[in-house]
Design a protein around this motif. Sequence first.
Motif, mmCIF file in Angstrom:
data_model
loop_
_atom_site.group_PDB
_atom_site.id
_atom_site.type_symbol
_atom_site.label_atom_id
_atom_site.label_comp_id
_atom_site.label_asym_id
_atom_site.label_seq_id
_atom_site.Cartn_x
_atom_site.Cartn_y
_atom_site.Cartn_z
ATOM 1 N N ILE A 702 -0.527 -19.196 -5.116
ATOM 2 C CA ILE A 702 -0.136 -18.019 -5.901
ATOM 3 C C ILE A 702 -1.256 -16.982 -5.904
ATOM 4 C CG2 ILE A 702 -0.962 -18.826 -8.159
ATOM 5 C CD1 ILE A 702 1.812 -17.719 -9.218
ATOM 6 N N GLU A 703 -0.873 -15.712 -5.823
ATOM 7 C CA GLU A 703 -1.861 -14.634 -5.709
ATOM 8 C C GLU A 703 -2.107 -13.972 -7.054
ATOM 9 O OE1 GLU A 703 -0.407 -11.965 -2.764
ATOM 10 O OE2 GLU A 703 -0.600 -13.409 -1.120
ATOM 11 N N PRO A 718 13.388 -5.242 -22.340
ATOM 12 C CA PRO A 718 13.501 -5.946 -23.639
ATOM 13 C C PRO A 718 12.833 -7.313 -23.665
ATOM 14 C CG PRO A 718 15.523 -6.222 -22.396
ATOM 15 C CD PRO A 718 14.640 -5.377 -21.566
ATOM 16 N N ALA A 719 12.074 -7.678 -22.616
ATOM 17 C CA ALA A 719 11.375 -8.970 -22.616
ATOM 18 C C ALA A 719 10.135 -8.891 -23.512
ATOM 19 C CB ALA A 719 10.963 -9.321 -21.181
ATOM 20 N N ARG A 720 9.807 -9.984 -24.187
ATOM 21 C CA ARG A 720 8.548 -10.074 -24.958
ATOM 22 C C ARG A 720 8.115 -11.531 -24.995
ATOM 23 N NH1 ARG A 720 4.956 -7.395 -27.599
ATOM 24 N NH2 ARG A 720 3.869 -8.342 -29.368
ATOM 25 N N TYR A 721 7.232 -11.875 -24.069
ATOM 26 C CA TYR A 721 6.740 -13.245 -23.955
ATOM 27 C C TYR A 721 5.213 -13.204 -23.875
ATOM 28 C CZ TYR A 721 11.502 -14.838 -22.983
ATOM 29 O OH TYR A 721 12.841 -15.130 -23.084
ATOM 30 N N PRO A 722 4.519 -12.945 -25.042
ATOM 31 C CA PRO A 722 3.050 -12.820 -25.032
ATOM 32 C C PRO A 722 2.350 -14.078 -24.531
ATOM 33 C CG PRO A 722 3.914 -12.874 -27.278
ATOM 34 C CD PRO A 722 5.083 -12.726 -26.379
ATOM 35 N N VAL A 723 2.901 -15.237 -24.857
ATOM 36 C CA VAL A 723 2.269 -16.503 -24.430
ATOM 37 C C VAL A 723 2.251 -16.589 -22.903
ATOM 38 C CG1 VAL A 723 2.461 -19.013 -24.493
ATOM 39 C CG2 VAL A 723 2.930 -17.684 -26.557
ATOM 40 N N LEU A 724 3.394 -16.274 -22.285
ATOM 41 C CA LEU A 724 3.470 -16.305 -20.822
ATOM 42 C C LEU A 724 2.583 -15.234 -20.203
ATOM 43 C CD1 LEU A 724 7.301 -16.863 -20.255
ATOM 44 C CD2 LEU A 724 5.468 -18.485 -19.783
ATOM 45 N N CYS A 725 2.553 -14.090 -20.847
ATOM 46 C CA CYS A 725 1.725 -12.988 -20.351
ATOM 47 C C CYS A 725 0.254 -13.410 -20.339
ATOM 48 C CB CYS A 725 1.929 -11.763 -21.247
ATOM 49 S SG CYS A 725 0.930 -10.348 -20.754
ATOM 50 N N LYS A 726 -0.177 -13.983 -21.474
ATOM 51 C CA LYS A 726 -1.583 -14.402 -21.592
ATOM 52 C C LYS A 726 -1.916 -15.478 -20.559
ATOM 53 C CE LYS A 726 -3.077 -14.751 -25.873
ATOM 54 N NZ LYS A 726 -3.440 -15.340 -27.200
ATOM 55 N N LYS A 727 -0.966 -16.409 -20.393
ATOM 56 C CA LYS A 727 -1.190 -17.483 -19.441
ATOM 57 C C LYS A 727 -1.353 -16.931 -18.013
ATOM 58 C CE LYS A 727 0.180 -22.258 -19.055
ATOM 59 N NZ LYS A 727 1.072 -23.298 -19.563
ATOM 60 N N ALA A 728 -0.533 -15.946 -17.693
ATOM 61 C CA ALA A 728 -0.598 -15.336 -16.364
ATOM 62 C C ALA A 728 -1.918 -14.610 -16.165
ATOM 63 C CB ALA A 728 0.575 -14.368 -16.192
ATOM 64 N N LEU A 729 -2.358 -13.902 -17.202
ATOM 65 C CA LEU A 729 -3.621 -13.151 -17.110
ATOM 66 C C LEU A 729 -4.805 -14.097 -16.991
ATOM 67 C CD1 LEU A 729 -2.873 -10.326 -19.688
ATOM 68 C CD2 LEU A 729 -3.111 -10.047 -17.213
ATOM 69 N N LYS A 730 -4.766 -15.188 -17.748
ATOM 70 C CA LYS A 730 -5.852 -16.184 -17.670
ATOM 71 C C LYS A 730 -5.931 -16.761 -16.259
ATOM 72 C CE LYS A 730 -6.051 -17.973 -22.412
ATOM 73 N NZ LYS A 730 -5.772 -19.161 -23.246
ATOM 74 N N SER A 731 -4.759 -17.094 -15.709
ATOM 75 C CA SER A 731 -4.722 -17.647 -14.345
ATOM 76 C C SER A 731 -5.270 -16.634 -13.348
ATOM 77 C CB SER A 731 -3.284 -18.020 -13.961
ATOM 78 O OG SER A 731 -2.785 -19.009 -14.808
ATOM 79 N N ALA A 732 -4.943 -15.371 -13.582
ATOM 80 C CA ALA A 732 -5.426 -14.311 -12.693
ATOM 81 C C ALA A 732 -6.938 -14.197 -12.772
ATOM 82 C CB ALA A 732 -4.767 -12.980 -13.073
ATOM 83 N N LEU A 733 -7.490 -14.254 -14.010
ATOM 84 C CA LEU A 733 -8.954 -14.186 -14.192
ATOM 85 C C LEU A 733 -9.645 -15.337 -13.484
ATOM 86 C CD1 LEU A 733 -9.622 -13.055 -17.871
ATOM 87 C CD2 LEU A 733 -10.255 -11.866 -15.785
ATOM 88 N N ASN A 734 -9.046 -16.514 -13.602
ATOM 89 C CA ASN A 734 -9.634 -17.689 -12.940
ATOM 90 C C ASN A 734 -9.707 -17.481 -11.429
ATOM 91 O OD1 ASN A 734 -10.108 -19.225 -15.224
ATOM 92 N ND2 ASN A 734 -8.043 -20.124 -15.212
ATOM 93 N N LEU A 735 -8.635 -16.895 -10.901
ATOM 94 C CA LEU A 735 -8.604 -16.636 -9.459
ATOM 95 C C LEU A 735 -9.653 -15.602 -9.070
ATOM 96 C CD1 LEU A 735 -4.773 -16.639 -8.678
ATOM 97 C CD2 LEU A 735 -6.436 -18.341 -7.964
ATOM 98 N N HIS A 736 -9.830 -14.579 -9.932
ATOM 99 C CA HIS A 736 -10.857 -13.559 -9.671
ATOM 100 C C HIS A 736 -12.237 -14.200 -9.606
ATOM 101 C CE1 HIS A 736 -8.784 -9.773 -9.504
ATOM 102 N NE2 HIS A 736 -8.128 -9.989 -10.651
ATOM 103 N N ARG A 737 -12.487 -15.124 -10.530
ATOM 104 C CA ARG A 737 -13.814 -15.765 -10.596
ATOM 105 C C ARG A 737 -14.110 -16.589 -9.347
ATOM 106 N NH1 ARG A 737 -12.121 -17.570 -15.650
ATOM 107 N NH2 ARG A 737 -12.725 -16.245 -17.398
ATOM 108 N N LYS A 738 -12.999 -17.141 -8.769
ATOM 109 C CA LYS A 738 -13.176 -18.023 -7.615
ATOM 110 C C LYS A 738 -13.471 -17.277 -6.319
ATOM 111 C CE LYS A 738 -10.249 -21.719 -9.450
ATOM 112 N NZ LYS A 738 -8.946 -22.402 -9.353
ATOM 113 N N GLN A 739 -13.331 -15.946 -6.383
ATOM 114 C CA GLN A 739 -13.593 -15.150 -5.184
ATOM 115 C C GLN A 739 -15.088 -15.196 -4.841
ATOM 116 O OE1 GLN A 739 -11.078 -13.621 -3.441
ATOM 117 N NE2 GLN A 739 -9.706 -14.569 -4.962
#
Length: 841
Positions: A702-703, A718-739
Amino acid sequence: QVEESAISLWNWAVTKHTGSVVNDEQRAKLRFVACRLVCLCEGSDSSEGTIRRQILMSMKTGKGWIDIGKADLADGFLEIAMSRIEKLYAKLIKESDGEADIHVHKADVEKNLFKVLSYQAESVLAQGDFQKAVMCVQRCKDMLMKLPKETYYLSILCYNFGVETYEWKRYEQSSFWLSQSYDIGKTDVKYSVGKEMQAKVLRLLATAYFEWDCNLYLDKALKAISLANQENLHPAGCFLKIKILLKSGASDEDINSAVAVFLHHEMSLDFCLNTAKLLLEHGRESVGFDFLKSVAERFESSPDLGKITLLHIEFLLQNKRELLAKQKVEEIIIGHYTGKQLLPEALNRLHIILWDRAAKHYEAKSYSEALHWYNYSVSFYTPGQIDQNLAKLQRNMSSCYLHLKQIDKAKEAVKEAERCDPNSIFTKFSVYKIAVMEKDTDKAVEAVIEMGKLAEKPSQREDKLRVDENTGTNLLSLAAQIALENEQQVVAIKALEYLSEHLQDCRQLFAALKCLVRLMLSKVMAENEEKRDEDINSVMTYLTLAHKRLGESFTEEKFTGDMRILDAHWFRKVAWNLAVQFRGYPEKMRDFFLLSFKLSQFCPSDKAVLIAQKTCLLMAAAVDLEMGRQQVTPSKQAELLTQALQHLQACKEIWKVLKLTGDFAKDPTDTLLLLYEFEARSKLNDPTLHNLMESTWEQPQIEVKTLEIIASLAMESPARYPVLCKKALKSALNLHRKQAVIDAVKFSKCLRSLINLSLPTGLTDLDACVLQEVWDYFEDALSVVSSTDAYPEMEILWLMTRAWNTGIFQYTVGKYKEAEQWCGLGMRFLNHLGSLKKSYE
């Protein structure tokens, strides 16, 4: 007792057959049983009466089997009869008193012997033994001196043998039997078959020679037919003689002599006409036309005289003597108006001849000459007469005038046709042709509509002309072709639209639809946007109809499965190209992609087709999602999102199969399917969304961008899923760090989104664990800021300000320790500011 029962059975069979209680086969079986029983009862010294009874029963049983076509069963009984005749003869001789008695007994026995031999001849011939049949008949012939009364019977028997063998095409055998019949018939004038029968035998003998080998047996055939005509002159004999003479290449003089016989005897008109036809068909024009003249003189007062003239005209035309034929026709026309009308049947025949000649000139593009012959036909109709044939005649003339560019005359002819037969599809077609030539689009379209209506109502079609079921569609196909040849697309489209709705022949239907699509597309390209919409919808209708008809079962042998595949490919590619072409019209683009997908389902599922199907469904889902984002009404939005999910589900199934066919590592389909499905389900508030994402977080490939889009979609109304949003952002940050080298700009944006989500602006009463989580994000940021000069200064400023303000919020609620920590955190970012540092120090 058995013998008496057998005789009773025999007599019962005879009486019941007379009353038609039992049929021939049943009677033969009953005789068989009775005869066998009687023979079994024979003693060592039977009486004369018993022997005679056995002879009679055996003969008749044998004959019964022959008559029902079971000759092989007859032989045994005829042998019994023969043996009993010998036994009777021996018994009579033994018991005779003198020479006179012996002669009487001999004559008595010979009658039975003659009958048995004739039956044996019938039996063996039926079984194919020609030689044995000849022997039997020869013995019978030898007995005729003593039995002259049997001459007639034996002559007829041989004639019947001749007929049978002729029908079996055994001409050599047939000629033998017929010759025998004739010879036997001559032996005794008193008991002869008569001249008529002898002539009949000879005519068949001549025919057998003629058909056997005309060149080899021509003289024999001619001799036989000449004899036949001497015995009894008959039309059939005269006709056959002329046939034989013609075949032999006899001179006109010889044939004239044979023909002259006709004129000296009473022969029917039809027989004379058939003879004339025979002569003319064999190229004997001189004899034939002279004979016709003689026949005409002979039947001058006959009401059927017209038949002779018609035959004369036909053969003049066949021999390319058109001028003479015209003279004859003009004579008939003059006679028609001077009281010498043809009988109705002959007049109808003349019309056929005239129309046929006109049609030949029409095919040869001699339109003026065709009109000449049609005008002859018109001459026989009275002014104002209403007749369907006259309507057809006027239509044919109109076609000739059109080819000669004589539009006014063509219109006059069509008006006459409309007067005679206004509800004819053919008349409407003639009106249509003129309208096309005059470039009168409205009138041409109106004529097409009328033709369509008439084609749907068989009861109103021209019954007398026997229009078949396909006539309407054939004429409309021709109408479309004429319109295209005259560059009148609007008219052609109208005709083809009718055909596409009513054609049953699949090949013709798809040809019409293809033509319609091409025509309408060329029209669309030439139109401005205002007019284009309706025509695009028409193209969609044509493609939808193609899809419907491709799905129907095919009965035509000419329309194979391969043809269906080729047509399906053609229509799916058109739909695809239209979808691509109309990117500016999302709804139409989606509909064309979906049509392309549906049409592709009639094609073999090879790799190229699967890729096309996948793309069609992905594009359709993308369009539905895009339109869903723009919808104001929740119900319409929900409908579009649900449709998108359906397309995605179908696409997933195709994608599974497609991935088995090769390497698709760089294909973005998996990502697109995930994002599209996430958007649709999140906006539909689908409870299965969390389960869908569980497997996503674990995917190694996943990218970052995908995760950031998921985070964005999770909070897009009309979507509102803060938990999923946060989880996605955290995963993205982790990927950034691994670069290997962190992209500071992208990292900063992702971090800002995560902090904004975790630490909403203006809130003072925050949970300690939330503050701790956010503190960790700031620490992460400091770590990256410290390690690179690429971190955007404005982002550092934002982090500093956000940490400082969080401390101030803590201070205002009396949390001084926390306030000192957060304000201190903010001051740690101050050192990393560049030009803005002095402003904030």
